[in-house]
Scaffold this motif. Structure first.
Motif, short mmCIF file in Angstrom:
data_model
loop_
_atom_site.label_atom_id
_atom_site.label_comp_id
_atom_site.label_asym_id
_atom_site.label_seq_id
_atom_site.Cartn_x
_atom_site.Cartn_y
_atom_site.Cartn_z
N ALA A 151 0.85 -1.27 0.01
CA ALA A 151 0.03 -0.03 0.16
C ALA A 151 0.93 1.35 -0.09
O ALA A 151 2.09 0.88 0.32
CB ALA A 151 -0.86 0.02 1.35
N ILE A 152 0.27 2.23 -0.32
CA ILE A 152 1.15 3.53 -0.38
C ILE A 152 0.23 4.49 0.57
O ILE A 152 -0.80 4.91 0.14
CB ILE A 152 1.37 4.36 -1.71
CG1 ILE A 152 2.04 3.23 -2.64
CG2 ILE A 152 2.28 5.42 -1.52
CD1 ILE A 152 2.12 3.33 -3.93
N VAL A 153 1.04 4.85 1.51
CA VAL A 153 0.27 5.83 2.60
C VAL A 153 0.50 7.43 2.57
O VAL A 153 1.49 7.47 2.18
CB VAL A 153 0.38 5.13 4.02
CG1 VAL A 153 -0.17 6.25 5.18
CG2 VAL A 153 -0.05 3.87 4.22
N CYS A 154 -0.26 8.14 2.74
CA CYS A 154 -0.28 9.66 2.52
C CYS A 154 -0.91 10.32 3.72
O CYS A 154 -1.96 10.09 3.93
CB CYS A 154 -0.87 9.89 1.18
SG CYS A 154 -0.64 11.64 0.68
N ASP A 155 -0.15 11.27 4.22
CA ASP A 155 -0.98 11.87 5.37
C ASP A 155 -1.35 13.35 5.25
O ASP A 155 -1.51 14.23 6.01
CB ASP A 155 0.01 11.89 6.74
CG ASP A 155 1.53 12.53 6.40
OD1 ASP A 155 1.66 13.02 5.23
OD2 ASP A 155 2.41 12.69 7.32
N CYS A 156 -1.17 13.76 3.83
CA CYS A 156 -1.90 14.99 3.44
C CYS A 156 -3.10 14.52 2.51
O CYS A 156 -3.03 13.78 1.50
CB CYS A 156 -0.70 15.69 2.63
SG CYS A 156 -1.43 16.88 1.41
N ALA A 157 -4.36 15.25 3.10
CA ALA A 157 -5.47 14.58 2.30
C ALA A 157 -5.65 15.06 0.69
O ALA A 157 -6.02 14.30 -0.08
CB ALA A 157 -6.71 15.34 2.93
N ALA A 158 -4.91 16.25 0.47
CA ALA A 158 -5.04 16.72 -0.84
C ALA A 158 -4.41 15.59 -1.79
O ALA A 158 -4.61 15.59 -2.62
CB ALA A 158 -4.65 18.20 -0.95
N CYS A 159 -2.96 15.37 -1.40
CA CYS A 159 -2.29 14.63 -2.26
C CYS A 159 -2.92 13.11 -2.12
O CYS A 159 -2.95 12.78 -3.34
CB CYS A 159 -0.89 14.26 -1.44
SG CYS A 159 0.31 15.84 -1.15
N SER A 166 -2.98 3.98 -8.00
CA SER A 166 -4.02 4.49 -7.35
C SER A 166 -4.83 3.53 -6.33
O SER A 166 -5.09 3.84 -5.44
CB SER A 166 -4.84 5.06 -8.44
OG SER A 166 -4.60 6.26 -8.80
N ALA A 167 -4.91 2.36 -6.76
CA ALA A 167 -5.74 1.28 -5.97
C ALA A 167 -4.91 1.09 -4.80
O ALA A 167 -5.50 0.52 -3.83
CB ALA A 167 -5.65 -0.10 -6.98
N LYS A 168 -3.58 1.52 -4.80
CA LYS A 168 -2.57 1.23 -3.63
C LYS A 168 -2.77 2.34 -2.56
O LYS A 168 -2.32 2.38 -1.34
CB LYS A 168 -1.08 0.91 -3.86
CG LYS A 168 -0.95 -0.38 -4.44
CD LYS A 168 0.67 -0.63 -4.43
CE LYS A 168 0.75 -2.14 -5.14
NZ LYS A 168 2.08 -2.16 -5.46
N ILE A 169 -3.30 3.75 -2.96
CA ILE A 169 -3.08 4.77 -2.09
C ILE A 169 -4.27 4.55 -1.03
O ILE A 169 -5.07 4.47 -1.05
CB ILE A 169 -3.46 5.93 -2.99
CG1 ILE A 169 -2.55 6.03 -4.12
CG2 ILE A 169 -3.32 7.20 -2.06
CD1 ILE A 169 -1.10 6.46 -3.80
N ARG A 170 -3.66 4.96 0.33
CA ARG A 170 -4.48 4.70 1.39
C ARG A 170 -4.24 6.32 2.31
O ARG A 170 -2.94 6.61 2.62
CB ARG A 170 -4.30 3.77 2.48
CG ARG A 170 -4.36 2.34 1.94
CD ARG A 170 -5.96 1.96 1.81
NE ARG A 170 -5.99 0.74 1.42
CZ ARG A 170 -6.09 0.34 -0.13
NH1 ARG A 170 -5.89 1.31 -1.00
NH2 ARG A 170 -6.09 -0.68 -0.52
N ASP A 171 -5.17 6.79 2.64
CA ASP A 171 -5.04 7.99 3.45
C ASP A 171 -4.61 7.34 4.92
O ASP A 171 -4.86 6.22 5.09
CB ASP A 171 -6.26 8.76 3.62
CG ASP A 171 -6.11 9.75 4.88
OD1 ASP A 171 -5.58 10.84 4.69
OD2 ASP A 171 -6.61 9.49 5.98
N LEU A 176 -10.60 14.77 1.68
CA LEU A 176 -10.86 13.67 2.60
C LEU A 176 -12.00 13.18 2.49
O LEU A 176 -12.45 12.18 2.10
CB LEU A 176 -10.00 13.78 3.82
CG LEU A 176 -9.84 12.34 4.80
CD1 LEU A 176 -8.92 11.63 3.97
CD2 LEU A 176 -9.61 12.56 6.28
N ARG A 177 -12.80 14.00 3.07
CA ARG A 177 -14.28 13.50 3.14
C ARG A 177 -15.19 13.74 2.06
O ARG A 177 -15.84 13.00 1.67
CB ARG A 177 -15.04 14.92 4.18
CG ARG A 177 -16.45 14.46 4.50
CD ARG A 177 -17.09 15.55 5.46
NE ARG A 177 -18.24 15.35 5.75
CZ ARG A 177 -18.84 14.63 6.91
NH1 ARG A 177 -17.98 14.73 7.76
NH2 ARG A 177 -20.15 14.57 6.90
#
Ligand SMILES: Cc1cc2nc3c(=O)[nH]c(=O)nc-3n(C[C@H](O)[C@H](O)[C@H](O)COP(=O)(O)OP(=O)(O)OC[C@H]3O[C@@H](n4cnc5c(N)ncnc54)[C@H](O)[C@@H]3O)c2cc1C
Ligand code: SF4
Ligand code: SF4
Lengths: 440, 462
Positions: free
Chosen positions: A265-273, A298-303, A333-334
């Motif tokens: 998975a690829i995690v991201c801590d910025c909602a916009a990114c 894209s399928a791997k991206i997780r907030d 995010l929402r």
């Protein structure tokens, strides 16, 4: 924004929107359900500042009933792209995305100012270079000049906008995060898996410590974190300004960069990114050679909350934080990623936390990329409403997970002297986990 | 680019309240009605009674048409300025002036949003029942002008039933006051009630007093699924026969059910022919007794499945299907045309049958849902405005549906108003003499025909 307009070409370019995925303009039945949710309609109360009005204007330009004038272009830039309208629209019209598409077609057919071309084409591409542009700012903060300036109100004297920018800016870290961490950070304890971490520009350059917390929580949850060197901007600023060429190059680069790293998975801590990375599957779909790879990416991206809500299993002990907490949902995010429950569930797991929702919780804070700088008056009115809503929760702490929202709320806190403190969700989770560890 | 009209208006009411640029005029050329639009020459967002008087006086001097507008969610073209002129926007006059908890009334400006009024009075344990589907954005002024109904209409009545008094500006700029806060008031002609449903053609409301009632203490919700739409209709009759008036009694047909299932996946069986959403509210004892009656009525009418909500959360879940009805239909095709024919309750099956025939005859997709309790149905046509031929067939189908509604003793509009879109059917419904009387009444208030022209009365043939 545009310098001189070719109205006819723009109308022609918009005409193909009909068959485009971004929500057929004809699909809008003008029911008005979106009006009470749109931040600009709420502040201005007029139809030109509403999703329904924006669709009507685009449609009228296509039908050649309205000139693609400077006024039209301005209206296209009044939208915050918060996508609240998309959450509520019964007919499934994606007004926010439609407006971005309109901007793109306007920009394509309009000569662009040099500075903008430079910013979107070159400056943001390379985070190292971007960091160098920030150096004078860092020096200015370090020398203590910042304090003098802030106290003397000298900036008010020169220009109120400059003063605002200055107040908005946090203290910058001395070095970007990417330069201070290894590219593989091993899991704490038994490894459950390997994940990538996408380090957004704002997180890397401004909120380095927050992303350090994110990585700490991720490794504590049992995952080895891979942060490939040489990541480029996710492209949100380009999309917001209608630029697509450099955007696609950067997106392709990012897809390739993570491809060889074998992560689940690829995690991201910025909602916009996070929202943008999830959108690569659509934005890169027309580029043949990467289309299916973008899909996989894209399928791997997780907030971060989306990932952690599953990753932080029962073996993890949360330490007590006895506070009243509310969560400000970043729009991206929402509404952009349709994530509402994971962040709440995580906060509720922390013993001692009394969670309450902010009234009208889906409302934007007015940050919206650089909207708070380009449309300051309106952004401030939107922010004021947000602060009033936060007040109603009587929270000790406001938690969020997007750097833009963080800056905006931090400004509000100082400007209106609020007592609540402000955290990124990773910061709060890290303190709780650390307390949990010492308890054991 | 400011026109001379806009400049004059700005001198009167101040800048910032007048809108006249190309895009602004475009954005006030429509409401929620499909296929109708026309640009005004200027839009004024009034903030006070002085503003209203000043604009009306200027319009009188210049001989200009004036069209009142709330949130523009009307479904009969009521706030579309078909003859140009000035649009008078009420949305900035949105103060709740007074909630009189002792005398059960509320006084508001016309631009108050319906749902905001609900929230304000419910906080005090009071209740304002009219709940049109558009309540989160529609204005009270618009509700009064269209005499809007809602899901609770059957038991609690519609907007006009709650109207106590009004402040009204006539087209020449003079102001009149009708009615009192008294529930009983028979002094003179009852012009207050007459103004409910006047569609912005008689006067401009500047202040509205509405009646309130105590909030019902409890409620119980049911969702009934049927294999035959006639069984659903039988349930309605069975309820009435048992002297039960539910607070909600909503119907959805199979086309609508399938669209809802496509869109929100709530697990409704695909092969049901119809569903009813039923709710009873009031004193706990009464609700208990009525709930038993509802169950019996459904069973006696061969209900296939009856779901009963155990608590407020489950009740919300049962409402999901109905709340998503229009939503789900609207996603299917670009253009959604919704009507609101209404027939006496026992005639609902015949009306439904005609709607089905019309859809088949003109090869159209029509989903029907509506307020079975009061006979108010929404046949909703899923079409595409670019397809001229199909739009023509839609018109023919609605002609057939309206004729049938009239012949069944029903009406062409149960809640959306006549406006532009249904004016051609009005003479047939009420007859030439009634049209003549209505025109005389209109002329008494607006001799020059400048207030919201082009509505209700069919345009004379050129
Ligand atoms: C999704 C959806 C669901 C709906 N559901 C329902 C429903 O369940 N029941 C129902 O009855 N209707 C329903 N409607 C129709 C519509 O919402 C109502 O007619 C509503 O009352 C219109 O309010 P508005 O503020 O939008 O008025 P507008 O559309 O702006 O105006 C409606 C009419 O009122 C006049 N008017 C407005 N303000 C004034 C004033 N101050 N003085 C004099 N005249 C005035 C206008 O000239 C116009 O003729 C629905 C519409 C939509 C889009
Ligand atoms: S965008 Fe959607 S919610 Fe807004 S008016 Fe159009 S159909 Fe209605
Ligand atoms: S994206 Fe946000 S600002 Fe833009 S139209 Fe939709 S709700 Fe309004």
């Amino acid at each position: 924004m545009a310098t001189s307009l070719n109205a006819d070409e723009i109308a022609g370019a918009l005409a193909t929107l009909d068959i485009h995925d971004y929500g057929d303009v004809l699909q809008c039945m003008r029911c008005g359900s979106c009006l009470p949710h749109c931040p600009t309609y709420r502040t201005d109360g007029i139809e030109t500042q509403s999703p329904r009005g924006r669709v009507a204007m685009i449609k009228a330009v296509i039908d050649r009933r309205l000139q693609a004038s400077e006024e039209f272009v301005e209206h296209m830039y009044h939208c915050l792209d918060c996508r609240n309208c998309q959450t509520v629209c019964p007919a499934g019209v994606k007004v926010g995305e439609l407006v971005l598409e309109a901007r793109h077609r306007i920009e394509e057919h309009t000569p662009q100012p040099l500075l903008k071309r430079f910013m979107l084409g070159s400056a943001i591409r390379d985070q190292k270079r971007l960091s160098r542009y920030l150096t004078p700012l860092r020096a200015y903060q370090l020398t203590g000049l910042q304090k003098v300036v802030r106290r003397s109100h000298i900036l008010k004297w020169i220009s109120s906008d400059l003063e605002f920018m200055e107040a908005l800016l946090p203290t910058l870290p001395s070095r970007p995060l990417a330069e201070t961490i290894p590219d593989v950070i091993p899991a704490v304890g038994k490894e459950k898996g390997r994940i990538g971490f996408f380090l957004g520009c704002a997180m890397n350059l401004v909120f380095a410590e927050v992303s350090r917390d994110t990585i700490a929580v991720l490794t504590r949850s049992g995952y080895t974190v891979v942060v490939p060197k040489g990541q480029q901007c996710c492209g949100t600023p380009n999309i917001a300004e209608g630029e697509r060429k450099v955007y696609r190059e950067m997106a392709e680069h990012n897809v390739a960069l993570f491809e060889d790293r074998d992560v689940d998975a690829i995690v991201c801590d910025c909602a916009a990114c996070g929202m943008e990375l999830k959108a690569y599957r659509e934005t890169l779909a027309p580029v043949h050679r990467v289309a299916h790879r973008a899909e996989a990416f894209s399928a791997k991206i997780r907030d971060v909350s989306e990932f952690l809500v599953a990753a932080l299993g029962p073996e993890i002990t949360f330490g007590t934080i006895a506070e009243k907490v509310c969560f400000h949902d970043p729009c991206h995010l929402r509404h952009g990623q349709k994530l509402v429950t994971p962040q709440r569930e995580l906060l509720r797991r922390i013993p001692g936390v009394v969670f309450s929702d902010i009234p009208d919780e889906g409302q934007c804070c007015g940050s919206a990329g650089i909207y708070n700088i380009t449309h300051r008056g309106r952004a401030m009115r939107i922010l004021e409403a947000k602060v009033e809503a936060i007040d109603k929760t009587a929270a000790d702490r406001v938690v969020t997970s997007n750097p833009g929202c963080f800056l905006q709320l931090d400004y509000a806190r100082k400007h209106w002297n609020r007592e609540w403190s402000l955290s990124h969700i990773s910061q709060l989770l890290r303190s709780s986990l650390e307390r949990g560890e010492t308890m054991q | 680019m400011t026109s001379s009209l806009a400049r004059k208006l700005e001198e009167l009411v101040g800048r910032g309240k007048v809108f006249s640029s190309d895009s602004e005029l475009l954005c006030y050329s429509y409401d929620a009605t499909p296929l109708v639009s026309h640009r005004p020459e200027a839009v004024v967002r009034v903030t006070s009674e002085q503003d209203i008087a000043a604009v009306l006086e200027l319009a009188a001097q210049e001989g200009l048409p004036v069209t009142p507008r709330g949130s523009g969610t009307g479904l009969s073209g009521g706030s579309v300025p078909v003859k140009g002129g000035i649009v008078l926007l009420t949305t900035a006059m949105n103060r709740i002036i007074e909630i009189d908890a002792d005398d059960l009334s509320v006084t508001v400006e016309p631009g108050v949003i319906t749902a905001d009024l609900h929230a304000a009075v419910e906080e005090l344990g009071l209740f304002y029942p009219p709940d049109p589907g558009s309540m989160k954005i529609s204005t009270i002024g618009g509700n009064v002008a269209e005499n809007a109904g809602g899901l609770r209409g059957l038991k609690y009545g519609i907007t006009g039933d709650y109207l106590l008094s009004l402040d009204l500006f006539l087209i020449d700029g003079s102001k009149v006051h009708y009615g009192t806060k008294c529930v009983k008031d028979v002094a003179g002609y009852n012009l207050t009630k007459f103004l409910a449903g006047s569609e912005g053609t008689i006067g401009f409301f500047s202040k509205i007093v509405l009646k309130l009632i105590p909030k019902p203490r409890t409620k119980k919700t049911f969702l009934a699924l049927y294999d035959d739409i006639l069984d659903a209709a039988r349930t309605v009759s069975a309820l009435i026969a048992r002297r039960i008036i539910p607070s909600t009694l909503e119907l959805m047909d199979s086309v609508t059910i399938n669209c809802v299932e496509d869109h929100v996946h709530i697990g409704l069986p695909r092969d049901v022919a119809a569903l009813l959403l039923i709710e009873t509210d009031g004193h706990p004892e009464v609700v208990k007794e009525e709930a038993a009656g509802i169950e019996a009525a459904c069973t006696a009418s061969r209900v296939r499945t009856l779901r009963i909500a155990k608590d407020a959360k489950e009740s919300e879940e049962l409402f999901t299907a109905r709340r998503n009805a229009l939503t789900s239909l609207a996603r299917v095709k670009p253009t959604t045309i919704l009507e609101d024919v209404t027939v006496p309750r026992p005639r609902i099956p015949e009306m439904m049958e005609t709607i089905r025939e019309a859809a088949a005859k003109f090869s159209l997709r029509i989903g029907t849902f509506g307020h079975a309790g009061d006979g108010n149905l929404h046949p909703t046509c899923l079409t595409d405005e670019r397809d001229r031929d199909e739009i023509h067939r839609v018109e023919q189908a609605y002609d057939m549906i309206f004729q049938r509604a009239i012949s069944l003793g029903g009406t062409i509009s149960g809640e959306h108003g006549t406006g532009i879109t249904k004016s051609k059917y009005l003479p047939q419904l009420v007859g030439p003499k009634a049209i003549e009387v209505m025109k005389r009444i209109k002329a008494a208030f607006d001799p020059e025909g400048r207030l919201n022209p082009g509505k209700i009365f069919p345009e004379p043939m050129e």
